[in-house]
Design a protein around this motif. Structure first.
Motif, PDB file in Angstrom:
ATOM      1  N   THR A 199      -1.710   0.234  -5.225  1.00  0.00           N
ATOM      2  CA  THR A 199      -2.256  -1.096  -4.931  1.00  0.00           C
ATOM      3  C   THR A 199      -2.235  -1.395  -3.430  1.00  0.00           C
ATOM      4  N   THR A 200      -1.793  -0.418  -2.629  1.00  0.00           N
ATOM      5  CA  THR A 200      -1.712  -0.596  -1.185  1.00  0.00           C
ATOM      6  C   THR A 200      -2.942   0.003  -0.519  1.00  0.00           C
TER       7      THR A 200
ATOM      8  N   ILE B 226      -2.830   6.409   5.741  1.00  0.00           N
ATOM      9  CA  ILE B 226      -3.544   6.967   4.582  1.00  0.00           C
ATOM     10  C   ILE B 226      -3.650   5.900   3.509  1.00  0.00           C
ATOM     11  N   ASP B 227      -4.733   5.893   2.798  1.00  0.00           N
ATOM     12  CA  ASP B 227      -4.938   4.981   1.681  1.00  0.00           C
ATOM     13  C   ASP B 227      -3.913   5.270   0.582  1.00  0.00           C
ATOM     14  N   GLY B 228      -3.386   4.215  -0.034  1.00  0.00           N
ATOM     15  CA  GLY B 228      -2.340   4.377  -1.042  1.00  0.00           C
ATOM     16  C   GLY B 228      -2.756   5.254  -2.217  1.00  0.00           C
TER      17      GLY B 228
ATOM     18  N   GLY C 114      -3.057  -6.469  -1.791  1.00  0.00           N
ATOM     19  CA  GLY C 114      -3.618  -5.459  -0.901  1.00  0.00           C
ATOM     20  C   GLY C 114      -4.771  -5.969  -0.068  1.00  0.00           C
ATOM     21  N   LEU C 115      -5.181  -7.187  -0.317  1.00  0.00           N
ATOM     22  CA  LEU C 115      -6.277  -7.816   0.429  1.00  0.00           C
ATOM     23  C   LEU C 115      -5.774  -9.099   1.099  1.00  0.00           C
ATOM     24  N   GLY C 116      -4.572  -9.022   1.607  1.00  0.00           N
ATOM     25  CA  GLY C 116      -3.939 -10.169   2.261  1.00  0.00           C
ATOM     26  C   GLY C 116      -2.634 -10.552   1.608  1.00  0.00           C
TER      27      GLY C 116
END
Length: 311
Positions: free
Chosen positions: A46-47, A60-62, A133-135
């Protein structure tokens, strides 16, 4: 139906702790079986970006990070089962056999590594899950950097909330600390740090009633119980620090747990009160809850299990 062969290593959980344990166990020829659980890859999926894990200079993307962990475990022939363990029967005997149940099947194993993690407590309001993950985040040390020189808010009144506030106050323009009670539950030393911070605004007797933003967090609406007033503040980040719930429901009455439900391990190890059963990652760590520390304890659990099997 029971699988007749007795295994050496079953790993329950697929976050950094689980996959790290799998890699080390595989390299020790323990032929681990890993259960992914209800959230394959764990909380890191979710990160949006991981910037503080060693070895990734540009982050790196979670999701990609956890996919890489899975591929590495598969490279060493870890058997991965996309199912959840629904129950366990853990033996009290040294060299005893532990029974792990999933669907209508049972796996018998000499060793078990529990890496089921924990879940953050939620506020329970609309758009909260959508904007994770969006704030919206549950880890200031993980995601605070993305809000450098911006306004953010922290929810909570305990040690974690005040520690997060202290950290964020050093890199963010302004930090709103939202506390439901009219007092802190945190230690006195943390309180003294926060009360001295000029860029921290404390809002006691307050709770968030609305999250503003559609594709990214834009602000929050706060209700003050004492004054019976509503205010709206614009923030780029919201850090929820009202506690975590360890995923230990199926281990109650079988393993020693602390008063918050975390698995108790022998100091300096991953050894639980049951022979051949080890715990790694957030499920036994109420303090750090970082990907890198989870991976470290996953390594420890595999080494502890290997030592147990050959001793």
């Amino acid at each position: 139906m029971a699988l007749k062969k007795i295994q050496d290593c079953v790993i329950i959980g697929s976050g950094p702790a689980g996959y790290s344990a799998a890699i080390y166990a595989s390299r020790a020829d323990l032929n681990p079986i890993l259960f992914e659980g209800t959230q394959p890859g764990g909380q890191l999926t979710t990160t949006t970006s991981i910037d503080n894990y060693l070895g990734f200079p540009v982050g790196i993307d979670g999701i990609n990070f956890m996919q890489n962990c899975k591929k590495q475990a598969e490279r060493y022939n870890t058997k991965i089962i996309n199912q959840s363990v629904i129950n366990v029967c853990l033996s009290n005997k040294n060299r005893g056999i532990h029974h792990i149940f999933f669907e209508k099947k049972c796996i018998n194993s000499r060793g078990v590594i529990i890496a089921t993690g924990s879940n953050p407590k939620l506020l329970g309001i609309q758009k909260e899950k959508k904007l994770i993950g969006l704030g919206i985040s549950f880890c200031a040390t993980c995601d605070g950097f993305f809000h450098k020189d911006k306004d953010v808010a922290v929810v909570g009144g305990g040690d974690t909330a005040l520690s997060d506030t202290n950290y964020l106050s050093k890199i963010c323009k302004k930090v709103y600390l939202i506390v439901r009670k009219n007092y802190f539950k945190a230690s006195k030393i943390l309180q003294s740090y926060i009360l001295k911070k000029k860029n921290v605004k404390i809002l006691f007797c307050s709770q968030i009633t609305k999250i503003i933003g559609n594709n990214f967090l834009e602000g929050i609406k706060i209700f003050n119980h004492e004054k019976k007033t509503n205010i709206t503040i614009l923030v780029n980040g919201l850090f929820i620090a009202i506690g975590h719930i360890p995923n230990t429901e199926i281990f109650k009455n079988q393993l020693d747990l602390d008063n918050k439900g975390y698995i108790i391990v022998k100091k300096g190890s991953t050894i639980t009160n049951k022979p051949g059963v080890f715990a790694a990652g957030d499920v036994q760590d109420p303090n750090y809850r970082q990907a890198i520390t989870s991976a470290g304890t996953g390594c420890m659990a595999a080494l502890d299990l290997e030592k147990y099997l050959i001793s």
